[in-house]
Design a protein around this motif. Structure first.
Motif, short mmCIF file in Angstrom:
data_model
loop_
_atom_site.label_atom_id
_atom_site.label_comp_id
_atom_site.label_asym_id
_atom_site.label_seq_id
_atom_site.Cartn_x
_atom_site.Cartn_y
_atom_site.Cartn_z
N ASN A 2 37.35 19.89 43.11
CA ASN A 2 37.75 20.42 41.81
C ASN A 2 39.08 21.14 41.94
O ASN A 2 39.18 22.13 42.65
N PRO A 3 40.17 20.67 41.30
CA PRO A 3 41.48 21.27 41.47
C PRO A 3 41.70 22.55 40.70
O PRO A 3 42.73 23.19 40.85
N VAL A 4 40.79 22.94 39.84
CA VAL A 4 40.98 24.14 39.02
C VAL A 4 40.01 25.23 39.47
O VAL A 4 38.80 25.04 39.43
N PRO A 5 40.53 26.37 39.93
CA PRO A 5 39.65 27.45 40.37
C PRO A 5 38.68 27.86 39.28
O PRO A 5 39.00 27.86 38.09
N ARG A 6 37.48 28.21 39.68
CA ARG A 6 36.46 28.62 38.72
C ARG A 6 36.36 30.14 38.68
O ARG A 6 36.54 30.81 39.68
N PHE A 7 36.04 30.68 37.52
CA PHE A 7 35.91 32.11 37.36
C PHE A 7 34.43 32.47 37.37
O PHE A 7 33.72 32.29 36.38
N GLY A 8 33.96 32.97 38.51
CA GLY A 8 32.54 33.28 38.65
C GLY A 8 32.19 34.66 38.13
O GLY A 8 31.04 34.96 37.85
N ILE A 9 33.19 35.55 38.00
CA ILE A 9 32.95 36.92 37.54
C ILE A 9 33.85 37.19 36.34
O ILE A 9 35.06 36.99 36.41
N ALA A 10 33.27 37.60 35.25
CA ALA A 10 34.05 37.93 34.04
C ALA A 10 33.96 39.43 33.78
O ALA A 10 32.94 40.07 34.03
N SER A 11 35.05 40.00 33.29
CA SER A 11 35.09 41.42 32.97
C SER A 11 34.46 41.67 31.60
O SER A 11 35.00 41.21 30.58
N LYS A 12 33.34 42.34 31.57
CA LYS A 12 32.64 42.64 30.32
C LYS A 12 33.55 43.47 29.40
O LYS A 12 33.65 43.21 28.20
N LYS A 13 34.23 44.44 29.98
CA LYS A 13 35.11 45.32 29.21
C LYS A 13 36.24 44.52 28.56
O LYS A 13 36.58 44.72 27.38
N TYR A 14 36.82 43.58 29.33
CA TYR A 14 37.94 42.78 28.82
C TYR A 14 37.48 41.86 27.70
O TYR A 14 38.13 41.74 26.66
N VAL A 15 36.34 41.19 27.87
CA VAL A 15 35.83 40.28 26.85
C VAL A 15 35.52 41.03 25.57
O VAL A 15 35.83 40.57 24.46
N GLU A 16 34.91 42.20 25.69
CA GLU A 16 34.58 42.99 24.51
C GLU A 16 35.84 43.50 23.81
O GLU A 16 35.86 43.65 22.59
N LYS A 17 36.89 43.73 24.58
CA LYS A 17 38.13 44.26 24.01
C LYS A 17 38.92 43.20 23.26
O LYS A 17 39.38 43.42 22.13
N VAL A 18 39.07 42.00 23.85
CA VAL A 18 39.93 40.98 23.24
C VAL A 18 39.16 39.89 22.52
O VAL A 18 39.74 39.11 21.76
N GLY A 19 37.86 39.79 22.75
CA GLY A 19 37.06 38.74 22.14
C GLY A 19 36.90 37.56 23.08
O GLY A 19 37.71 37.33 23.98
N GLU A 20 35.84 36.79 22.84
CA GLU A 20 35.50 35.69 23.76
C GLU A 20 36.57 34.61 23.81
O GLU A 20 36.95 34.15 24.89
N GLN A 21 37.10 34.19 22.66
CA GLN A 21 38.09 33.12 22.65
C GLN A 21 39.38 33.55 23.34
O GLN A 21 39.98 32.78 24.11
N ALA A 22 39.82 34.77 23.08
CA ALA A 22 41.05 35.26 23.72
C ALA A 22 40.86 35.36 25.23
O ALA A 22 41.79 35.09 26.00
N ALA A 23 39.65 35.74 25.65
CA ALA A 23 39.37 35.83 27.08
C ALA A 23 39.38 34.44 27.73
O ALA A 23 39.76 34.29 28.89
N ILE A 24 38.96 33.44 26.96
CA ILE A 24 39.00 32.06 27.47
C ILE A 24 40.45 31.57 27.55
O ILE A 24 40.85 30.93 28.52
N ASP A 25 41.24 31.88 26.52
CA ASP A 25 42.63 31.43 26.47
C ASP A 25 43.48 32.11 27.53
O ASP A 25 44.43 31.52 28.04
N HIS A 26 43.17 33.37 27.84
CA HIS A 26 43.95 34.11 28.84
C HIS A 26 42.97 34.88 29.73
O HIS A 26 42.80 36.09 29.59
N PRO A 27 42.34 34.19 30.67
CA PRO A 27 41.32 34.83 31.51
C PRO A 27 41.90 35.75 32.57
O PRO A 27 43.06 35.61 32.98
#
Length: 370
Positions: A2-27
């Motif tokens: 798989n050439p694209v690194p996977r994100f196994g850990i997500a920041s709860k604080k960041y997702v709650e701050k910017v929203g789920e879609q924004a966190a996906i667009d700029h992880p």
């Protein structure tokens, strides 16, 4: 790979701050590369994280391009347009002739044959007549599964299909032989077509039976189709009547989700994992979205225990129990460990990767040739 690194850990604080879609667009993640930009279907851009606890990358900028065509990737490598490519086996000679480096990483994938239809009686697709299932006559079914395993010449597959880039010694998929929890007493099935015929006759199938072998065209895993084509005549030599059916992954996945796989089998390559009893529940559990093994209360119980167990030694023991159960009951047909190949440009000095480490690529370990 798989050439694209996977994100196994997500920041709860960041997702709650910017929203789920924004966190996906700029992880954001915890790795040594900082996300900069993503153009769908084209590329990912990253910058090195200075002073990262694991390793500060040797290169400041990283671009991962989406290039699905094998020949195009090789051409770009030869032209100096890229520095590392995922290299298919068949194009290995072309890269060697160009004087470029090839990195072979052992035990990255495990290839096995999935036997469809081994589902719980509560499923709409439950079929107790499938020869390798026969829930009311498990001893007969086990002999069929053992016969299917013994009819396969694994060394020939590794030598001729994988061009030596593999190991025929695999006993259970996803179970790496280099890990502490691996049970070294588990050995790959031998090659004994005569014994295979005897077992089929003992199971009540002296003239064999018919099945469909699906050759799944899965992106980046060309060996899956080639191995299926190689196994078909081996099974036919013991009386199994095999119908080969090419199918792309998009068409196969709905059948997996609905458990509509009775009387079918197919070659599948799956990454080797750190702890199978903990991680493989996503596709080996009866509660998973799809099932790539067999629906079995005992296996479900192991997954439940592993997901709640914090003691590493106890989780390792659960992995050993799982591997032994799969092996003793031949719930899949193991083929081989498969190496991952990468072509490297002359700009690359080295790239240290451990056994099984290249499925999620550790590009921070790439060094410059200068």
């Amino acid at each position: 790979a798989n050439p694209v690194p996977r994100f196994g850990i997500a920041s709860k604080k960041y997702v709650e701050k910017v929203g789920e879609q924004a966190a996906i667009d700029h992880p954001i993640g915890t790795g040594p590369w900082k996300f900069v930009e993503h153009r769908v279907g084209d590329y990912f851009k990253y910058e090195a994280v200075e002073g990262h606890w694991r390793q500060t990358p040797a290169f400041k900028n990283l671009i991962i391009k989406a290039v699905p065509e094998d020949a195009t990737r090789v051409a770009m490598l030869k032209a100096g347009e890229v520095d590392i490519i995922d290299l298919p086996l068949k194009l290995q000679p072309e890269v060697k002739q160009a004087g470029l480096q090839i990195k072979s990483v052992p035990y990255v994938m495990t290839n096995y044959l999935h036997l469809g239809g081994m589902v719980l009686s509560t499923r709409n697709t439950y079929d107790p007549t499938v020869p390798w299932f026969l829930p009311k006559e498990p001893d007969r079914a086990l002999k069929v599964r053992q016969a299917l395993a013994l009819a396969i010449d694994r060394k020939a597959i590794v030598d001729k299909i994988l061009l030596g880039e593999g190991d025929p010694g695999m006993a259970v998929p996803s179970f790496l032989p280099s890990k502490l929890w691996f049970d070294s007493s588990l050995k790959a099935p031998g090659y004994d077509p005569k014994k295979a015929k005897e077992l089929l006759a003992e199971a009540g199938y002296p003239n064999g039976f018919e099945l469909e072998m699906r050759m799944v065209d899965y992106p980046g895993r060309a060996e899956m189709m080639s191995i299926a084509q190689a196994v078909a005549p081996m099974w036919e030599s013991i009386g199994i009547k095999v119908k080969l059916r090419p199918i792309d992954w998009g068409a196969e996945r709905p059948d997996l989700m609905a458990r509509k796989t009775a009387w079918t089998t197919w070659s599948y390559s799956i990454p080797a994992l750190s702890e199978p009893a903990l991680e493989r529940s996503a596709i080996w559990s009866s509660k998973a979205g799809n099932n790539m093994l067999a629906e079995d209360p005992y296996i479900d119980d192991i997954f439940n225990k592993a997901s709640q167990e914090f003691d590493t030694a106890k989780r390792y023991d659960l992995s050993r129990q799982l591997g032994k159960y799969i092996y003793d009951n031949m719930l899949d047909i193991p083929i081989a460990y498969v190496n991952a190949l990468f072509g490297l440009s002359k700009k690359v000095g080295g790239w240290e990767l451990g056994v099984g480490h290249s499925y999620v690529i550790n590009l921070e370990y790439v060094t410059s040739a200068k």
